[in-house]
Design a protein around this motif. Structure first.
Motif, PDB file in Angstrom:
ATOM      1  N   UNK A   1       0.949  -1.050  -0.038  1.00 49.96           N
ATOM      2  CA  UNK A   1      -0.021   0.050  -0.082  1.00 49.96           C
ATOM      3  C   UNK A   1       0.779   1.386  -0.151  1.00 49.96           C
ATOM      4  N   UNK A   2       2.096   1.108   0.369  1.00 50.51           N
ATOM      5  CA  UNK A   2       3.004   2.347   0.601  1.00 50.51           C
ATOM      6  C   UNK A   2       3.760   2.451  -0.846  1.00 50.51           C
ATOM      7  N   UNK A   3       3.875   1.411  -1.715  1.00 50.60           N
ATOM      8  CA  UNK A   3       4.812   1.758  -2.561  1.00 50.60           C
ATOM      9  C   UNK A   3       4.383   1.462  -4.202  1.00 50.60           C
ATOM     10  N   UNK A   4       3.219   0.751  -4.153  1.00 52.84           N
ATOM     11  CA  UNK A   4       2.696   0.331  -5.454  1.00 52.84           C
ATOM     12  C   UNK A   4       1.896   1.432  -6.157  1.00 52.84           C
ATOM     13  N   UNK A   5       1.242   2.393  -5.507  1.00 49.21           N
ATOM     14  CA  UNK A   5       0.564   3.478  -6.065  1.00 49.21           C
ATOM     15  C   UNK A   5       1.755   4.602  -6.312  1.00 49.21           C
ATOM     16  N   UNK A   6       2.829   4.581  -5.418  1.00 49.29           N
ATOM     17  CA  UNK A   6       4.055   5.505  -5.935  1.00 49.29           C
ATOM     18  C   UNK A   6       4.667   5.019  -6.961  1.00 49.29           C
ATOM     19  N   UNK A   7       4.581   3.572  -7.299  1.00 55.75           N
ATOM     20  CA  UNK A   7       5.253   3.388  -8.621  1.00 55.75           C
ATOM     21  C   UNK A   7       4.245   3.764  -9.880  1.00 55.75           C
ATOM     22  N   UNK A   8       3.192   3.745  -9.767  1.00 53.30           N
ATOM     23  CA  UNK A   8       2.292   4.098 -10.814  1.00 53.30           C
ATOM     24  C   UNK A   8       2.300   5.792 -11.041  1.00 53.30           C
ATOM     25  N   UNK A   9       2.294   6.432  -9.790  1.00 55.08           N
ATOM     26  CA  UNK A   9       2.486   7.945 -10.058  1.00 55.08           C
ATOM     27  C   UNK A   9       3.914   8.479 -10.797  1.00 55.08           C
ATOM     28  N   UNK A  10       4.848   7.629 -10.431  1.00 57.25           N
ATOM     29  CA  UNK A  10       5.801   8.109 -11.038  1.00 57.25           C
ATOM     30  C   UNK A  10       6.672   7.379 -12.258  1.00 57.25           C
ATOM     31  N   UNK A  11       5.723   6.425 -12.754  1.00 50.98           N
ATOM     32  CA  UNK A  11       6.227   5.539 -13.788  1.00 50.98           C
ATOM     33  C   UNK A  11       7.082   4.662 -13.685  1.00 50.98           C
ATOM     34  N   UNK A  12       7.507   4.307 -12.425  1.00 52.42           N
ATOM     35  CA  UNK A  12       8.414   3.158 -12.050  1.00 52.42           C
ATOM     36  C   UNK A  12       7.584   1.845 -12.414  1.00 52.42           C
ATOM     37  N   UNK A  13       6.585   1.874 -12.462  1.00 54.99           N
ATOM     38  CA  UNK A  13       5.406   0.676 -12.614  1.00 54.99           C
ATOM     39  C   UNK A  13       6.105  -0.175 -14.120  1.00 54.99           C
ATOM     40  N   UNK A  14       6.439   0.683 -14.795  1.00 56.97           N
ATOM     41  CA  UNK A  14       6.695   0.333 -16.308  1.00 56.97           C
ATOM     42  C   UNK A  14       7.983  -0.953 -15.990  1.00 56.97           C
ATOM     43  N   UNK A  15       8.866  -0.278 -15.361  1.00 52.18           N
ATOM     44  CA  UNK A  15      10.057  -1.279 -15.210  1.00 52.18           C
ATOM     45  C   UNK A  15       9.953  -2.505 -14.201  1.00 52.18           C
ATOM     46  N   UNK A  16       9.181  -1.898 -13.037  1.00 51.98           N
ATOM     47  CA  UNK A  16       8.878  -3.055 -12.283  1.00 51.98           C
ATOM     48  C   UNK A  16       7.894  -4.021 -12.923  1.00 51.98           C
ATOM     49  N   UNK A  17       6.805  -3.669 -13.876  1.00 55.05           N
ATOM     50  CA  UNK A  17       5.932  -4.365 -14.288  1.00 55.05           C
ATOM     51  C   UNK A  17       6.693  -5.534 -15.384  1.00 55.05           C
ATOM     52  N   UNK A  18       7.463  -4.924 -16.146  1.00 55.02           N
ATOM     53  CA  UNK A  18       8.301  -5.865 -17.099  1.00 55.02           C
ATOM     54  C   UNK A  18       8.971  -6.751 -16.500  1.00 55.02           C
ATOM     55  N   UNK A  19       9.582  -6.296 -15.098  1.00 51.54           N
ATOM     56  CA  UNK A  19      10.631  -7.201 -14.432  1.00 51.54           C
ATOM     57  C   UNK A  19       9.510  -8.480 -13.862  1.00 51.54           C
ATOM     58  N   UNK A  20       8.428  -7.976 -13.365  1.00 54.61           N
ATOM     59  CA  UNK A  20       7.477  -9.082 -12.755  1.00 54.61           C
ATOM     60  C   UNK A  20       7.180 -10.111 -14.064  1.00 54.61           C
ATOM     61  N   UNK A  21       6.735  -9.555 -15.003  1.00 50.28           N
ATOM     62  CA  UNK A  21       6.446 -10.802 -16.025  1.00 50.28           C
ATOM     63  C   UNK A  21       7.741 -11.466 -16.369  1.00 50.28           C
ATOM     64  N   UNK A  22       9.048 -10.964 -16.196  1.00 51.52           N
ATOM     65  CA  UNK A  22       9.834 -11.902 -16.699  1.00 51.52           C
ATOM     66  C   UNK A  22      10.230 -12.692 -15.475  1.00 51.52           C
TER      67      UNK A  22
END
Length: 752
Positions: free
Chosen positions: A537-558
């Motif tokens: 709850x403290x970092x997932x929304x922050x990743x989406x706000x900052x765009x970090x979710x793109x790198x994290x999402x691709x990492x999660x798939x791999x």
């Protein structure tokens, strides 16, 4: 001649090719007690006169088939009608020459149209009273002589009619010109001016079609701006070339039209098109008036343009074209009013360009002005569409941030955008310059509830920022602490990705009926060396706000694919693994390619086993594009689950169109199923809807036996939650995939 049947009553034949004239004369004579016959032309009048032997014939002169002179001559020459008295009632043949010709043909009287009723009746009575007295013998004119005289009179009449038509036409044009001038005095809007001018040209000027085209300077072509009447001027506007001279066209079928240039500031700004119904309509006199009309419309356009420019400059900065302080105060006042109504937050951000004086001193005033324009444009890029960017001082800017719901997230996002936007250098006089900003922020309503107070506090925060080494300062100290914490968390999160500190944990999904392991959901976890385990709850929304979710999402798939490969290599029966996908990921053009690249790591043997979980609100943001992308992935064997179903805006129509396989019932409905009524009914409805559409249903957040029992009764397919297991790291998943734990889960499910 037959005697009158009743004393004072006569039989009168009215001959006139105009029906209205015939009927008006007949009504008058009948009211006076006479018997009236009528004929529509001279030939018909002669035949009816021979048949009925009238006492008097009242005839027009200009008629088809046979004119009045010929009718009078024949009546005198025919024995059956030689005693009939003839009276001419005509509008044109009133000259002495015409009267002499009429008398020469035995016409008793020439009465000029229009005459009042008393004059007509007096003339009729006079002629009837004298019908028994001696009459002048008709002149012995041969037909050729008669024809020459009549033609001469007709020529004069035609010229008179043409002159009358010309006067009427010019009067219409003058009336139109007067109405347009009256319009110009009161017009305050360009579009209203052009629309009304076209309507006046139709109503007052009598034109078939009126249209205005305005010049598109970029395309150098006339674009339709206003029109009224019959037809369409678009084709003619498209072929017109901008010019300063009027152009006239004549067309055998459609008449004629004129293109009148509209000149504003010495340049062609548009064109006025007027269409007449006849050829050769636009003569020299008409064109003089119409060019005056075009000049008046041009003057009005110029006046409105100047007034609009003055109004614009009253509220905008002439250098950057941004709103000035006056307009900024108005806009932020509107933002506060809207936020107050909607119970939301708003903010005032004041910005200062650091060391701007050095730019002016080094490169000159012109370069400084160019830099200010670039800064204004960069700020517009950074701000949201609903926000207002203004220049409020020499090197001071401000942003009115419209309504938002989460002060920490929104203000942090804005500060992050400013930092990213101004990290790129500006080019001034061929030299790259990095520009730094200082900012002061005040948030409504906590830092002030009025426009003046909020702005004063934002400027106060800016002053403190300039006096310190802080780039951005909030008026409220707790907001500074919150933003500082968010920035620190963001930096830690970026390092966590770079240093490989993120991990995937997996939560099982269990078949409600059999208790068998049906799948696993991959969830990102973060264990920081200093902070320890950081809650999602403290970092997932922050990743989406900052765009970090793109790198994290691709990492999660791999990483999920890598874990699947590891378990397969260990000989384990691996179920389907689902990975969450954010809105930002789905919107990327290369989203499909990134997923296909990830599952390509599994090789060609067996199923891909990879599923995607996407919230319903994300799917319907752009349903056409989402559908296209997901259909491509489904063909590759990737299944799609709609996460948190029931909390978004996915209608039944959307759901039927989307290429999905599973619905996941949101935890908020599951935990309240024990309460009778709505929550349980919603779950039952979702299950029924999903099965109708051929979809599986998974319930999230299941925690006790009672919930399992109810979900089984309602027909739910799978459950997920702490009742089954918390998310576990990959090494513990191997225990779940072995034979032992699954047996214990089945026993537990049977007992529920």
């Amino acid at each position: 001649m037959q005697p009158l049947s009743i004393e004072g009553m006569a039989t009168i034949l009215v001959a006139d090719d105009n029906r209205a004239n015939r009927e008006a004369m007949a009504a008058l004579l009948e009211t006076a007690g006479h018997r009236v016959l009528s004929a529509a032309d001279g030939r018909e009048a002669f035949e009816r006169a021979r048949e009925h032997r009238p006492d008097l014939v009242i005839s027009d002169v200009l008629m088809p088939e046979m004119d009045g002179y010929e009718l009078a001559r024949r009546l005198q020459l025919d024995p059956a009608t030689s005693g009939t008295v003839v009276l001419f009632y005509t509008a044109y043949f009133s000259t002495q020459e015409a009267k002499d010709l009429a008398l020469a043909h035995g016409v008793a009287r020439v009465l000029v149209k229009p005459s009042d009723n008393d004059a007509i009746l007096a003339a009729v009575n006079e002629v009837l009273a004298s019908r028994a007295g001696p009459r002048a013998a008709p002149s012995n004119l041969d037909r050729e002589h008669l024809r020459v005289m009549v033609d001469q009179l007709l020529d004069k009449t035609s010229a008179l009619e043409a002159q009358q038509r010309r006067v009427q036409r010019l009067n219409r044009t003058l009336s139109m010109l007067s109405a347009v001038n009256a319009l110009i005095v009161r017009a305050s809007d360009r579009q209203a001016l052009l629309d009304e001018a076209c309507r006046i040209a139709i109503d007052k000027g009598g034109f078939r079609l009126a249209a205005v085209g305005l010049l598109d300077h970029r395309l150098q072509a006339m674009q339709p701006a206003a029109a009224a009447g019959e037809g369409d001027a678009a084709r003619d506007l498209a072929r017109l070339k901008p010019g300063a001279r009027a152009v006239i066209w004549n067309d055998a079928e459609s008449g004629s039209f004129v293109a009148l240039p509209l000149i504003v500031g010495g340049e062609t700004a548009g064109v006025l098109l007027l269409y007449a119904r006849v050829r050769d309509f636009f003569d020299e006199e008409e064109m003089r008036l119409l060019q005056e009309l075009a000049g008046d419309v041009s003057f009005a356009l110029h006046h409105l343009e100047q007034r609009a420019r003055m109004d614009y400059l009253a509220y905008h900065d002439s250098l950057t074209e941004l709103p000035n302080r006056s307009l900024f105060m108005d806009r932020i006042g509107q933002a506060l009013n809207a936020a107050r109504r909607e119970k939301r937050f708003a903010a005032a951000v004041f910005l200062d360009v650091e060391r701007f004086r050095m730019v002016n001193e080094t490169f000159g005033r012109k370069a400084g002005d160019d830099l200010l324009r670039q800064i204004g444009a960069r700020l517009r890029e950074v701000a949201r569409e609903e926000d207002t960017v203004a220049r409020v001082g020499a090197d001071h800017f401000a942003i009115a941030v419209a309504g938002f719901d989460h002060p920490g997230e929104t203000t942090h996002w804005l500060i992050e955008q400013l930092a990213v936007g101004f990290a790129r250098p500006f080019v001034v006089d061929g030299v790259e310059l990095v520009v730094s900003l200082k900012a002061g922020v005040a948030v409504f309503p906590t830092d002030g509830e009025s426009t003046e107070v909020l702005c004063a506090h934002a400027e106060s925060a800016l002053k403190h920022a300039k006096d310190s080494d802080q780039r951005f300062l909030f008026y409220a100290p707790e907001m500074n602490a919150r933003v500082a914490e968010a920035l620190a968390m963001e930096n830690r999160l970026r390092r966590a990705i770079d240093d490989g500190l993120l991990a995937l944990h997996y939560q099982p999904k269990i078949d409600v009926q059999t208790g068998a392991l049906a799948g696993l959901e991959a969830l990102i976890r973060w264990n920081d060396p200093e902070l320890g385990s950081v809650p999602p709850s403290k970092f997932v929304s922050l990743m989406e706000e900052t765009g970090i979710i793109l790198a994290a999402g691709n990492w999660a798939l791999r990483q999920a694919v890598e874990d699947i490969g590891h378990w397969r290599a260990a000989g384990l029966a691996v179920p389907r693994i689902s990975v969450n996908v954010s809105a930002i990921q789905l919107r990327q053009k290369d989203f499909v390619d990134s997923v296909l690249a990830a599952i390509g790591g599994l090789g060609k043997g067996g199923e891909p086993l990879l599923d995607l979980e996407i919230t319903e609100s994300v799917l319907v943001d752009d349903i056409e594009e989402s559908t296209r992308k997901l259909q491509t992935l489904r063909r590759a064997g990737v299944e799609v689950s709609v996460d948190d179903f029931g909390t978004g805006y996915c209608s039944l129509g959307y759901l039927a169109r989307l290429p999905v396989d599973t619905l996941k019932i949101d935890r908020s409905f599951v935990v309240r199923m024990g309460d009778a009524g709505t929550p349980r009914n919603i779950v039952a409805m979702i299950v029924s809807l999903a099965h109708t559409l051929g979809l599986k249903v998974i319930a999230e957040g299941v925690e006790d036996d009672y919930q399992v029992h109810l979900l089984r009764e309602l027909g739910c397919d799978q459950i997920q939650g702490f009742y089954v297991s918390q998310p576990v790291p990959p090494d513990k998943v191997e225990l779940l995939l072995g034979p032992g734990p699954e047996g214990s889960l089945r026993e537990r499910m049977r007992a529920a």
